[in-house]
Design a protein around this motif. Structure first.
Motif, PDB file in Angstrom:
ATOM      1  N   GLN A 161       2.093   6.760  -0.733  1.00 25.29           N
ATOM      2  CA  GLN A 161       1.815   5.369  -0.377  1.00 25.29           C
ATOM      3  C   GLN A 161       1.541   5.252   1.114  1.00 25.29           C
ATOM      4  O   GLN A 161       2.228   5.868   1.922  1.00 25.29           O
ATOM      5  CB  GLN A 161       3.012   4.501  -0.765  1.00 25.29           C
ATOM      6  N   TYR A 162       0.540   4.468   1.463  1.00 29.99           N
ATOM      7  CA  TYR A 162       0.238   4.135   2.853  1.00 29.99           C
ATOM      8  C   TYR A 162       0.306   2.625   2.995  1.00 29.99           C
ATOM      9  O   TYR A 162      -0.360   1.889   2.254  1.00 29.99           O
ATOM     10  CB  TYR A 162      -1.156   4.623   3.251  1.00 29.99           C
ATOM     11  N   ILE A 163       1.101   2.157   3.932  1.00 33.04           N
ATOM     12  CA  ILE A 163       1.209   0.728   4.212  1.00 33.04           C
ATOM     13  C   ILE A 163       0.736   0.518   5.640  1.00 33.04           C
ATOM     14  O   ILE A 163       1.373   0.969   6.591  1.00 33.04           O
ATOM     15  CB  ILE A 163       2.661   0.243   4.041  1.00 33.04           C
ATOM     16  N   THR A 164      -0.402  -0.156   5.801  1.00 32.05           N
ATOM     17  CA  THR A 164      -0.987  -0.361   7.122  1.00 32.05           C
ATOM     18  C   THR A 164      -1.336  -1.837   7.301  1.00 32.05           C
ATOM     19  O   THR A 164      -1.250  -2.633   6.362  1.00 32.05           O
ATOM     20  CB  THR A 164      -2.259   0.486   7.313  1.00 32.05           C
ATOM     21  N   GLU A 165      -1.755  -2.182   8.501  1.00 30.45           N
ATOM     22  CA  GLU A 165      -2.175  -3.563   8.763  1.00 30.45           C
ATOM     23  C   GLU A 165      -3.384  -3.955   7.925  1.00 30.45           C
ATOM     24  O   GLU A 165      -3.561  -5.121   7.571  1.00 30.45           O
ATOM     25  CB  GLU A 165      -2.500  -3.734  10.247  1.00 30.45           C
ATOM     26  N   ASP A 166      -4.221  -2.988   7.602  1.00 29.50           N
ATOM     27  CA  ASP A 166      -5.464  -3.276   6.888  1.00 29.50           C
ATOM     28  C   ASP A 166      -5.301  -3.324   5.377  1.00 29.50           C
ATOM     29  O   ASP A 166      -6.151  -3.869   4.677  1.00 29.50           O
ATOM     30  CB  ASP A 166      -6.527  -2.231   7.241  1.00 29.50           C
ATOM     31  N   GLY A 167      -4.224  -2.727   4.855  1.00 30.75           N
ATOM     32  CA  GLY A 167      -4.042  -2.725   3.407  1.00 30.75           C
ATOM     33  C   GLY A 167      -2.955  -1.761   2.982  1.00 30.75           C
ATOM     34  O   GLY A 167      -2.405  -1.013   3.805  1.00 30.75           O
ATOM     35  N   GLN A 221      -5.099   9.358  -8.839  1.00 32.40           N
ATOM     36  CA  GLN A 221      -6.000   8.231  -8.613  1.00 32.40           C
ATOM     37  C   GLN A 221      -5.509   7.370  -7.451  1.00 32.40           C
ATOM     38  O   GLN A 221      -4.337   6.978  -7.405  1.00 32.40           O
ATOM     39  CB  GLN A 221      -6.076   7.342  -9.855  1.00 32.40           C
ATOM     40  N   TRP A 222      -6.398   7.071  -6.506  1.00 32.84           N
ATOM     41  CA  TRP A 222      -6.082   6.149  -5.424  1.00 32.84           C
ATOM     42  C   TRP A 222      -6.348   4.719  -5.875  1.00 32.84           C
ATOM     43  O   TRP A 222      -7.293   4.444  -6.614  1.00 32.84           O
ATOM     44  CB  TRP A 222      -6.945   6.432  -4.190  1.00 32.84           C
ATOM     45  N   MET A 223      -5.507   3.807  -5.448  1.00 33.33           N
ATOM     46  CA  MET A 223      -5.737   2.398  -5.705  1.00 33.33           C
ATOM     47  C   MET A 223      -5.278   1.591  -4.503  1.00 33.33           C
ATOM     48  O   MET A 223      -4.412   2.027  -3.746  1.00 33.33           O
ATOM     49  CB  MET A 223      -4.983   1.919  -6.952  1.00 33.33           C
ATOM     50  N   GLN A 224      -5.880   0.432  -4.296  1.00 32.95           N
ATOM     51  CA  GLN A 224      -5.446  -0.472  -3.240  1.00 32.95           C
ATOM     52  C   GLN A 224      -4.660  -1.613  -3.872  1.00 32.95           C
ATOM     53  O   GLN A 224      -5.103  -2.229  -4.839  1.00 32.95           O
ATOM     54  CB  GLN A 224      -6.638  -1.028  -2.458  1.00 32.95           C
ATOM     55  N   VAL A 225      -3.470  -1.873  -3.317  1.00 30.65           N
ATOM     56  CA  VAL A 225      -2.635  -2.955  -3.832  1.00 30.65           C
ATOM     57  C   VAL A 225      -3.334  -4.283  -3.575  1.00 30.65           C
ATOM     58  O   VAL A 225      -3.814  -4.531  -2.461  1.00 30.65           O
ATOM     59  CB  VAL A 225      -1.247  -2.935  -3.150  1.00 30.65           C
ATOM     60  N   LYS A 267      -9.533   9.156   3.916  1.00 36.02           N
ATOM     61  CA  LYS A 267     -10.819   8.502   3.632  1.00 36.02           C
ATOM     62  C   LYS A 267     -10.920   8.107   2.155  1.00 36.02           C
ATOM     63  O   LYS A 267     -11.392   7.023   1.808  1.00 36.02           O
ATOM     64  CB  LYS A 267     -11.971   9.455   3.992  1.00 36.02           C
ATOM     65  N   GLU A 268     -10.441   9.005   1.253  1.00 40.17           N
ATOM     66  CA  GLU A 268     -10.560   8.707  -0.174  1.00 40.17           C
ATOM     67  C   GLU A 268      -9.712   7.498  -0.592  1.00 40.17           C
ATOM     68  O   GLU A 268     -10.032   6.789  -1.536  1.00 40.17           O
ATOM     69  CB  GLU A 268     -10.157   9.928  -1.012  1.00 40.17           C
ATOM     70  N   ALA A 269      -8.609   7.246   0.177  1.00 36.10           N
ATOM     71  CA  ALA A 269      -7.799   6.068  -0.110  1.00 36.10           C
ATOM     72  C   ALA A 269      -8.544   4.805   0.330  1.00 36.10           C
ATOM     73  O   ALA A 269      -8.531   3.779  -0.371  1.00 36.10           O
ATOM     74  CB  ALA A 269      -6.455   6.160   0.612  1.00 36.10           C
ATOM     75  N   LEU A 270      -9.189   4.864   1.483  1.00 34.34           N
ATOM     76  CA  LEU A 270      -9.930   3.717   1.985  1.00 34.34           C
ATOM     77  C   LEU A 270     -11.097   3.337   1.081  1.00 34.34           C
ATOM     78  O   LEU A 270     -11.516   2.172   1.042  1.00 34.34           O
ATOM     79  CB  LEU A 270     -10.461   4.010   3.402  1.00 34.34           C
ATOM     80  N   GLU A 271     -11.607   4.316   0.337  1.00 34.15           N
ATOM     81  CA  GLU A 271     -12.717   4.044  -0.579  1.00 34.15           C
ATOM     82  C   GLU A 271     -12.254   3.549  -1.939  1.00 34.15           C
ATOM     83  O   GLU A 271     -13.078   3.233  -2.793  1.00 34.15           O
ATOM     84  CB  GLU A 271     -13.546   5.320  -0.746  1.00 34.15           C
ATOM     85  N   ALA A 272     -10.946   3.481  -2.154  1.00 32.04           N
ATOM     86  CA  ALA A 272     -10.398   3.052  -3.453  1.00 32.04           C
ATOM     87  C   ALA A 272     -10.651   1.569  -3.671  1.00 32.04           C
ATOM     88  O   ALA A 272     -10.694   0.781  -2.741  1.00 32.04           O
ATOM     89  CB  ALA A 272      -8.906   3.340  -3.521  1.00 32.04           C
ATOM     90  N   LYS A 273     -10.769   1.197  -4.933  1.00 31.43           N
ATOM     91  CA  LYS A 273     -10.990  -0.210  -5.307  1.00 31.43           C
ATOM     92  C   LYS A 273      -9.694  -0.778  -5.877  1.00 31.43           C
ATOM     93  O   LYS A 273      -8.902  -0.085  -6.468  1.00 31.43           O
ATOM     94  CB  LYS A 273     -12.111  -0.317  -6.350  1.00 31.43           C
TER      95      LYS A 273
END
Length: 293
Positions: A133-139, A147-151, A287-293
């Motif tokens: 898990q990555y928790i940042t200001e942007d998302g 599989q990567w996903m954005q909360v 990068k692959e996380a940032l491209e997740a939908k």
């Protein structure tokens, strides 16, 4: 039951990450042993002066350590934490169920801004779950089952609130831990001071509720905390002698509650280690996380 154990784990993580505190000096030792008095001139030989025994510095008190740790925390910008959690859960209703849940966390955290990377591995009767898990200001981004996903944005705030250390000042945190200061015993272990305590009763429950309130004041969490009967807790908290920053937090907790006609008891043991104080400049999202939908 899963929701309840998650709340308990959250409370423990908040406790281990907010244990901090003002820069006082420990009391100095008494004066050295004076040399023996000289004898009269009629004495055939002079008595040699007594040798000074090496003196040991007095250990700081629990209050002093908590104060110094709080002051040190003001300059803490980032750190890493590894934690191992073992839970034994017993549910008694129409039938008795027991299960063991083991969890390991490997985290890196920055405080300005508040961002986190963590790897979580959970092993339970339902199987093994691994998550990054990555928790940042942007998302907030998660990797599960490859599989990567954005909360979703609407689900972010609760997670962010649980990480916000600004909701309590170091002075407030010290006051919380001072309620346990009389129970702490201070010892040394190499280059660290170690505080240990065995605590039970309402005093601990109020401390846990106070810390939970820092994680968003969730009414559901508060209601669950009210139902919990905290049987006992053993705390071991270590700080560096030079910096007074945390190095270890071990917590053994025994709790019980009744919910939906069932009695639930939990025996939880958590061992945490802290490192990389002020060494992490930024949480970099792949990068692959940032491209997740």
């Amino acid at each position: 039951m899963k929701k309840w154990t998650a709340v308990l784990l959250g409370a423990i993580l908040v406790m281990s990450m907010t244990a901090c505190g003002k820069d006082n000096k420990a009391a100095d030792d008494a004066a050295a042993t004076p040399p023996a008095a000289e004898q009269g001139t009629t004495t055939p030989a002079e008595t040699p002066p007594a040798k000074e025994e090496p003196k040991e510095e007095a250990l700081p008190t629990a209050d002093e350590l908590l104060q110094k740790s709080a002051e040190a925390s003001k300059n803490l910008k980032s750190f890493a934490m590894k934690a191992d959690v073992k839970q034994h859960i017993v549910v008694e209703g129409a039938e008795k169920q027991e299960q063991n849940v083991d969890m390991s966390l490997d985290s890196e955290l920055t405080l300005e801004p508040v961002e986190m990377m963590q790897n979580v591995v959970m092993d339970s009767p339902e199987g093994k779950v691994e998550m990054k898990q990555y928790i940042t200001e942007d998302g907030i981004y998660m990797l599960m089952d490859g599989q990567w996903m954005q909360v979703p944005k609407e689900s972010e705030q609760e997670i962010r609130d649980s990480l916000d250390p600004s909701s309590a000042s170091p002075e407030q945190q010290v006051e919380q831990f001072k309620t346990l200061a009389k129970d702490f015993k201070v010892t040394e272990d190499g280059d660290a001071y170690v505080l240990t305590a065995d605590v039970s009763g309402d005093n601990l429950k109020e401390l846990a509720k106070s810390m939970m309130s820092q994680a968003g004041n969730d009414p559901q969490m508060e209601a669950m905390m009210d139902q919990m009967d905290i049987k006992s807790i053993h705390i071991t908290y270590g700080v560096q002698k030079e910096s007074y920053l945390p190095v270890t937090t071990d917590l053994d907790m025994v709790m019980a509650m009744e919910a939906e006609g069932q009695k639930v008891s939990l025996d939880m043991k958590m061992k945490s280690a802290y490192s990389k104080h002020n060494e992490i400049s930024k949480i970099e999202v792949p990068k692959e996380a940032l491209e997740a939908k």
